[in-house]
Enzyme design. Structure first.
Site, mmCIF file in Angstrom:
data_model
loop_
_atom_site.group_PDB
_atom_site.id
_atom_site.type_symbol
_atom_site.label_atom_id
_atom_site.label_comp_id
_atom_site.label_asym_id
_atom_site.label_seq_id
_atom_site.Cartn_x
_atom_site.Cartn_y
_atom_site.Cartn_z
ATOM 1 N N ARG A 45 1.033 -1.422 0.019
ATOM 2 C CA ARG A 45 0.052 0.043 -0.077
ATOM 3 C C ARG A 45 0.925 1.310 0.083
ATOM 4 N NH1 ARG A 45 2.342 2.242 3.771
ATOM 5 N NH2 ARG A 45 0.539 3.905 3.751
ATOM 6 N N GLY A 46 0.279 2.314 0.000
ATOM 7 C CA GLY A 46 1.087 3.796 -0.257
ATOM 8 C C GLY A 46 1.282 3.975 -1.837
ATOM 9 N N ALA A 47 0.958 5.293 -2.266
ATOM 10 C CA ALA A 47 0.862 5.388 -3.875
ATOM 11 C C ALA A 47 2.161 4.967 -4.601
ATOM 12 C CB ALA A 47 0.591 6.623 -3.948
ATOM 13 N N ARG A 83 -7.253 -0.539 -7.019
ATOM 14 C CA ARG A 83 -7.288 0.758 -6.052
ATOM 15 C C ARG A 83 -7.477 1.818 -7.054
ATOM 16 N NH1 ARG A 83 -4.343 0.863 -0.870
ATOM 17 N NH2 ARG A 83 -6.113 2.051 -0.229
ATOM 18 N N GLN A 187 -2.618 2.606 9.930
ATOM 19 C CA GLN A 187 -1.161 2.589 9.199
ATOM 20 C C GLN A 187 -0.255 3.539 9.842
ATOM 21 O OE1 GLN A 187 -4.299 2.950 7.641
ATOM 22 N NE2 GLN A 187 -4.094 2.284 5.484
ATOM 23 N N ASP A 228 -2.119 10.587 -2.397
ATOM 24 C CA ASP A 228 -2.486 9.560 -3.366
ATOM 25 C C ASP A 228 -2.705 9.924 -4.987
ATOM 26 O OD1 ASP A 228 -3.493 8.408 -0.555
ATOM 27 O OD2 ASP A 228 -2.523 6.878 -1.698
ATOM 28 N N ASN A 238 -5.828 12.132 0.161
ATOM 29 C CA ASN A 238 -4.818 11.494 1.053
ATOM 30 C C ASN A 238 -5.586 10.731 1.901
ATOM 31 O OD1 ASN A 238 -2.169 10.567 1.633
ATOM 32 N ND2 ASN A 238 -2.553 11.850 3.632
ATOM 33 N N LYS A 239 -5.000 9.991 2.771
ATOM 34 C CA LYS A 239 -5.827 9.084 3.710
ATOM 35 C C LYS A 239 -7.131 9.881 4.364
ATOM 36 C CE LYS A 239 -5.448 5.489 4.191
ATOM 37 N NZ LYS A 239 -6.274 4.564 3.434
HETATM 38 O O1 MRU Z 1 -4.666 3.249 1.765
HETATM 39 P P1 MRU Z 1 -3.275 3.302 1.794
HETATM 40 O O2 MRU Z 1 -2.453 2.845 3.213
HETATM 41 O O3 MRU Z 1 -2.708 2.848 0.651
HETATM 42 O O4 MRU Z 1 -3.006 4.930 1.802
HETATM 43 C C1 MRU Z 1 -1.976 5.520 1.993
HETATM 44 C C2 MRU Z 1 -1.967 6.938 2.144
HETATM 45 O O5 MRU Z 1 -2.906 7.513 1.979
HETATM 46 C C3 MRU Z 1 -0.454 7.667 2.134
HETATM 47 O O6 MRU Z 1 -0.658 8.702 2.799
HETATM 48 C C4 MRU Z 1 -0.274 8.014 0.343
HETATM 49 O O7 MRU Z 1 -0.169 6.785 -0.179
HETATM 50 C C5 MRU Z 1 1.042 8.750 0.612
HETATM 51 S S1 MRU Z 1 2.265 7.446 0.497
HETATM 52 C C6 MRU Z 1 3.827 8.047 -0.023
#
Ligand code: MRU
EC number: 5.3.1.23
Length: 337
Positions: A45-47, A83, A187, A228, A238-239
């Protein structure tokens, strides 16, 4: 720590992010089905990490179906669609797919290039963010608030938002990081705190709702987060929970900086309203670590992300451009360190 996502010669090797912090283990993904599942269940996970996994997923498909480009394209679409918010995923898939006419080895080489570029990009955007925070907050150790995880685990290596924190820490400029736990999947608590401990950076964990009040009470000098997808007008997805911190921050004059690679900026998406927000399973909210916390069958609203409008952001910083005061500027020369 190993790269978050890597190629082991025949398959993807990924740190299993569901297992942290209890267990550090590497999961091997040898098929597109396995990649699709691992992206869906947040093993990866994470962009930026999703972009790397997407590119390698196409490489797996190209190696499996070397004489069937139609099948490879269909498999690639399956990976890209898991996603929808993090634009890096589709970008990684499309970048690898663009080499399909040159054969499976070329697709794999392109996917590996996505991984190889990641750390240098992140170090560059982290240095640029650290310089900007010095400009905004002055030359003193900072109390920073972050949400979710934008560290090495969200990328291939180093990190974006948390990468900037790491850069500031190496400059002796971090007093404390307030890490929001990031419900529903934690997270922040599980991953960001784990990374901050590894880095040796002073930190405290708080529930998400404590972030805005910490800002109101003067406990935070700046909010630093990843993204993201960033729209052309600077709005940033973002999250879920990021928006609440940004609202409090603007109310109390605290800078908010969004840190991301260029591959997260989507100039084809005009505004935040045009960003598709992923909705996830109800049980993520009805349970914590598998234990029910609400009556079975409770209807749930579970958006994985929110959008913070550009007007609430002090800046969006990438490895080579900055969005500030309503406009993008490209740095004349990247701050290489
Ligand atoms: O659902 P996730 O854990 O993939 O969400 C991740 C985030 O929202 C991060 O803040 C975002 O991807 C930036 S990562 C460098």
């Amino acid at each position: 720590m190993a790269r978050t996502v890597d190629w082991d010669g025949d398959a993807i090797a990924a740190i299993d992010q569901r297992a942290l912090p209890a267990e550090y283990r590497i999961r091997r993904l040898a098929t597109v089905d396995a990649v699709v599942a691992a992206i869906g269940d947040l093993t990866i996970r994470g962009a930026p990490a999703l972009g790397a996994a997407g590119a390698l997923g196409v490489a797996l498909a190209a190696r499996r179906h070397p004489r069937d480009p139609g099948r490879v394209r269909a498999e690639a679409e399956r990976v890209a669609a898991v996603r929808p918010t993090a634009v890096n995923l589709r970008r990684g898939v499309e970048r690898a797919l663009a080499r399909l006419d040159d054969g499976a080895d070329a697709v794999l080489a392109e996917a590996c290039a996505v991984l190889d570029e990641d750390e240098a990009t992140n170090r560059r955007l982290s240095a640029r963010t650290a310089d900007l925070l010095t400009e905004l907050c002055g030359d003193r150790p900072l109390r920073l608030l972050t949400h979710c995880n934008s560290g090495a685990l969200a990328t291939v290596a180093w990190g974006t938002g948390l990468g900037a924190v790491r850069e500031l820490a190496e400059r002796g400029r971090v007093a404390e990081v307030l890490a929001c736990e990031t419900r529903p999947l934690l997270q922040g608590a599980r991953l960001t705190v784990w990374e901050l401990r590894e880095m040796g950076v002073a930190h405290r964990l708080c529930v998400d709702a404590a972030g805005p009040s910490a800002i109101a009470r003067g406990l935070v000098d700046a909010v630093v987060v990843g993204a993201d997808r960033i729209a052309a007008n600077g709005d940033a997805a973002n999250k879920i929970g990021t928006y609440a911190h940004a609202c409090a921050a603007i109310r109390h004059g605290v800078p908010v900086v969004v840190v991301a690679p260029e591959s997260t900026v989507d100039h084809a998406t005009p505004t935040g309203a045009d960003i598709t927000i992923e909705e996830r399973a109800a049980d993520e909210v009805r349970t914590i670590a598998g234990t029910p916390t609400a009556p079975a069958g409770t209807p749930v609203y579970n958006p994985a992300f929110d959008v913070t409008p550009a007007e609430l952001l002090s800046a969006v910083v990438t490895e080579r451009s900055t969005f500030r005061d309503g406009a993008w500027t490209v740095a004349a020369a990247p701050a290489l360190r």
